[in-house]
Enzyme design. Structure first.
Site, PDB file in Angstrom:
ATOM      1  N   ARG A   1       0.656  -1.722  -0.005  1.00 53.86           N
ATOM      2  CA  ARG A   1      -0.157  -0.707  -0.157  1.00 53.86           C
ATOM      3  C   ARG A   1       1.139   1.021   0.149  1.00 53.86           C
ATOM      4  NH1 ARG A   1      -1.850  -1.459   6.462  1.00 53.86           N
ATOM      5  NH2 ARG A   1      -0.110  -0.515   7.246  1.00 53.86           N
TER       6      ARG A   1
ATOM      7  N   ARG B   1      -1.009  -4.844   2.849  1.00 53.56           N
ATOM      8  CA  ARG B   1       0.272  -4.519   3.036  1.00 53.56           C
ATOM      9  C   ARG B   1       1.626  -6.067   2.962  1.00 53.56           C
ATOM     10  NH1 ARG B   1       3.702  -1.941   7.777  1.00 53.56           N
ATOM     11  NH2 ARG B   1       4.930  -3.647   8.218  1.00 53.56           N
TER      12      ARG B   1
ATOM     13  N   ARG C   1       9.039  -8.668   7.793  1.00 53.13           N
ATOM     14  CA  ARG C   1       9.147  -9.640   8.917  1.00 53.13           C
ATOM     15  C   ARG C   1       9.369 -10.982   8.894  1.00 53.13           C
ATOM     16  NH1 ARG C   1       8.330  -5.006   9.606  1.00 53.13           N
ATOM     17  NH2 ARG C   1       6.400  -3.948  11.351  1.00 53.13           N
TER      18      ARG C   1
ATOM     19  N   HIS D   1      10.064   2.785   1.712  1.00 60.11           N
ATOM     20  CA  HIS D   1       8.749   2.852   2.257  1.00 60.11           C
ATOM     21  C   HIS D   1       8.343   3.995   2.588  1.00 60.11           C
ATOM     22  CE1 HIS D   1       9.381  -1.244   4.765  1.00 60.11           C
ATOM     23  NE2 HIS D   1      10.419  -0.874   4.055  1.00 60.11           N
TER      24      HIS D   1
ATOM     25  N   TYR E   1       9.474   1.549  15.998  1.00 53.62           N
ATOM     26  CA  TYR E   1       9.013   0.753  17.014  1.00 53.62           C
ATOM     27  C   TYR E   1       9.891  -0.634  16.958  1.00 53.62           C
ATOM     28  CZ  TYR E   1       6.587   0.009  13.089  1.00 53.62           C
ATOM     29  OH  TYR E   1       6.018  -0.252  11.575  1.00 53.62           O
TER      30      TYR E   1
ATOM     31  N   GLU F   1      11.759   6.044   5.390  1.00 54.06           N
ATOM     32  CA  GLU F   1      10.222   6.268   5.654  1.00 54.06           C
ATOM     33  C   GLU F   1       9.822   7.792   4.936  1.00 54.06           C
ATOM     34  OE1 GLU F   1       7.787   4.540   6.275  1.00 54.06           O
ATOM     35  OE2 GLU F   1       8.831   3.035   7.857  1.00 54.06           O
TER      36      GLU F   1
HETATM   37  O1  0X9 Z   1       7.254  -1.695  10.272  1.00 56.73           O
HETATM   38  C1  0X9 Z   1       7.888  -1.589   8.825  1.00 56.73           C
HETATM   39  O2  0X9 Z   1       8.248  -2.397   8.224  1.00 56.73           O
HETATM   40  C2  0X9 Z   1       8.387  -0.372   8.630  1.00 56.73           C
HETATM   41  N1  0X9 Z   1       7.234   1.404   8.854  1.00 56.73           N
HETATM   42  S1  0X9 Z   1       6.475   0.393   7.725  1.00 56.73           S
HETATM   43  O3  0X9 Z   1       4.827   1.881   8.590  1.00 56.73           O
HETATM   44  N2  0X9 Z   1       6.920   1.437   6.386  1.00 56.73           N
HETATM   45  O4  0X9 Z   1       5.616  -0.783   7.984  1.00 56.73           O
HETATM   46  C3  0X9 Z   1       9.611   0.046   9.472  1.00 56.73           C
HETATM   47  C4  0X9 Z   1      11.306  -0.889   9.740  1.00 56.73           C
HETATM   48  C5  0X9 Z   1      12.404  -0.166  10.033  1.00 56.73           C
HETATM   49  N3  0X9 Z   1      13.004  -1.565  10.540  1.00 56.73           N
HETATM   50  C6  0X9 Z   1      13.538  -2.282  10.914  1.00 56.73           C
HETATM   51  N4  0X9 Z   1      12.814  -2.022  12.327  1.00 56.73           N
HETATM   52  N5  0X9 Z   1      14.426  -2.721  11.003  1.00 56.73           N
HETATM   53 ZN    ZN Z   2       6.616  -0.016   4.872  1.00 59.73          ZN
END
Ligand code: 0X9
Ligand code: ZN
Length: 330
Positions: free
Chosen positions: A127, A179, A197, A249, A302, A324
């Site tokens: 998205r 997503r 992830r 992102h 986070y 971002e």
């Molecule tokens: O959550 C994510 O995958 C990323 N933000 S999003 O809002 N585009 O989904 C941030 C990823 C940052 N990197 C790590 N946490 N390793």
């Molecule tokens: Zn993202």
């Protein structure tokens, strides 16, 4: 767990997407925690999508700058750029998505030498549409403008403008807020995994879900998603040459640096990453005065394990970031 959309760090806002059945529950929880909030129906905005196409049929930079392209149009645009600049641009297939779409890398300035590589990929989250256009714009701008000749003499770029073509098409045609990937599991009502992830580094530990219906489902095992397997294989083939990695992102107007799988944990050369991150932010600021914040992804956003930036860093790619992009379109 509400679905995180992005943030506005200047106004100290975090934006979440919730379905209308949970409005009352969320309101009660926010009030109980003394959190000020605004809620609005985003449906009208979400479905206002420009689909107009240039009359001459060919996809040009004008389309990239003014509207969102279908996956096929994105590939048409890349073919057009590769034909126009055959010495500078080569297209390389990295593999196939779950539904069989090709994942294409654009190799810019690949002259067979061993110049350092900067790897940029986009759109792992379906998205986050703006990231696809930013990657396409970047490819075109770097090869078409003489100002970047010197840069290309010293570095090679590999840009993967669409790392999740199935998810993107689904987001365009069925569910704007999609997503994940579009992999299907037997006997499950939900499909798809969050490809960010699914990378094999601290996989499945924090900021993930192991349930298939979650927006942050980490997949059945590391690299279960064919898209992630294709990308990790391609990066590993030339990882000693790759000195920079950027995942595009949206949104947040932030440059995030590792580690992101947990909080208060940093690579030993974190000062170098902060320094280059700040240099990127001031280069961006110099163009339109857009203010990017440089923060650690675990602390500033986070913790979320199994993301591409952490994995790239773990493979020895020194300057690894997630950007971002800005939510503001002017
Ligand atoms: O959550 C994510 O995958 C990323 N933000 S999003 O809002 N585009 O989904 C941030 C990823 C940052 N990197 C790590 N946490 N390793
Ligand atoms: Zn993202």
């Amino acid at each position: 767990m509400p679905d995180f959309l992005g943030e506005n760090w200047k106004q100290k806002q975090a934006h979440y997407f919730i379905d209308k059945d949970s409005v009352d529950k969320v309101k009660i929880n926010l009030a109980a925690n003394n959190i000020t909030y605004q809620m609005r129906d985003v449906n009208p905005q979400i479905f206002k999508v420009r689909r107009r196409r240039d009359l001459n049929g060919a996809i040009t930079i004008n389309d990239v700058n003014n509207r969102y392209l279908s996956y096929d149009e994105q590939m048409q645009f890349l073919n057009f750029v590769a034909q126009k600049y055959p010495d500078d641009v080569k297209l390389q297939k990295l593999g196939n998505s779950y539904e069989g779409r090709s994942i294409t890398a654009v190799r810019i300035g690949d002259d067979g030498s061993s110049k350092p590589i900067v790897w940029i990929d986009a759109g792992v989250h379906a998205r986050e549409w703006i990231s696809y256009n930013v990657a396409l714009y970047l490819v075109y701008t770097i090869v078409s403008q003489p100002a970047y000749r010197d840069l290309l003499n010293s570095v090679q770029l590999v840009v993967v403008p669409n790392t999740n073509p199935d998810g993107y098409e689904y987001s365009r045609t069925n569910d704007r807020m999609w997503r994940k990937t579009r992999s299907r599991f037997t006997n499950s009502r939900c499909g798809g995994a969050d490809a960010n992830r699914n990378y094999p580094f601290y996989w499945g530990t924090q900021g993930v879900s192991h349930s298939q219906c979650s927006e942050i489902f980490c997949g059945s095992r590391p690299q279960s998603e064919p898209e992630v397997l294709a990308l990790t294989n391609a990066i590993q083939r030339e990882e000693t040459r790759i000195k920079g990695y950027i995942a595009l992102h949206s949104y947040g107007q932030e440059i995030l640096y590792p580690w992101g799988h947990t909080q208060r944990t940093y690579p030993s050369d974190v000062q170098d990453l902060i320094q280059v991150g700040k240099a990127m932010a001031s280069a961006i600021r110099a163009v339109n005065n857009t203010d990017y914040n440089v923060v650690n992804s675990g602390d500033g956003l986070y913790p979320a394990a199994g993301a591409s930036d952490d994995w790239a860093k773990s493979r020895g790619i020194k300057y690894s970031y997630t950007i971002e992009l800005s939510p503001i379109d002017d």
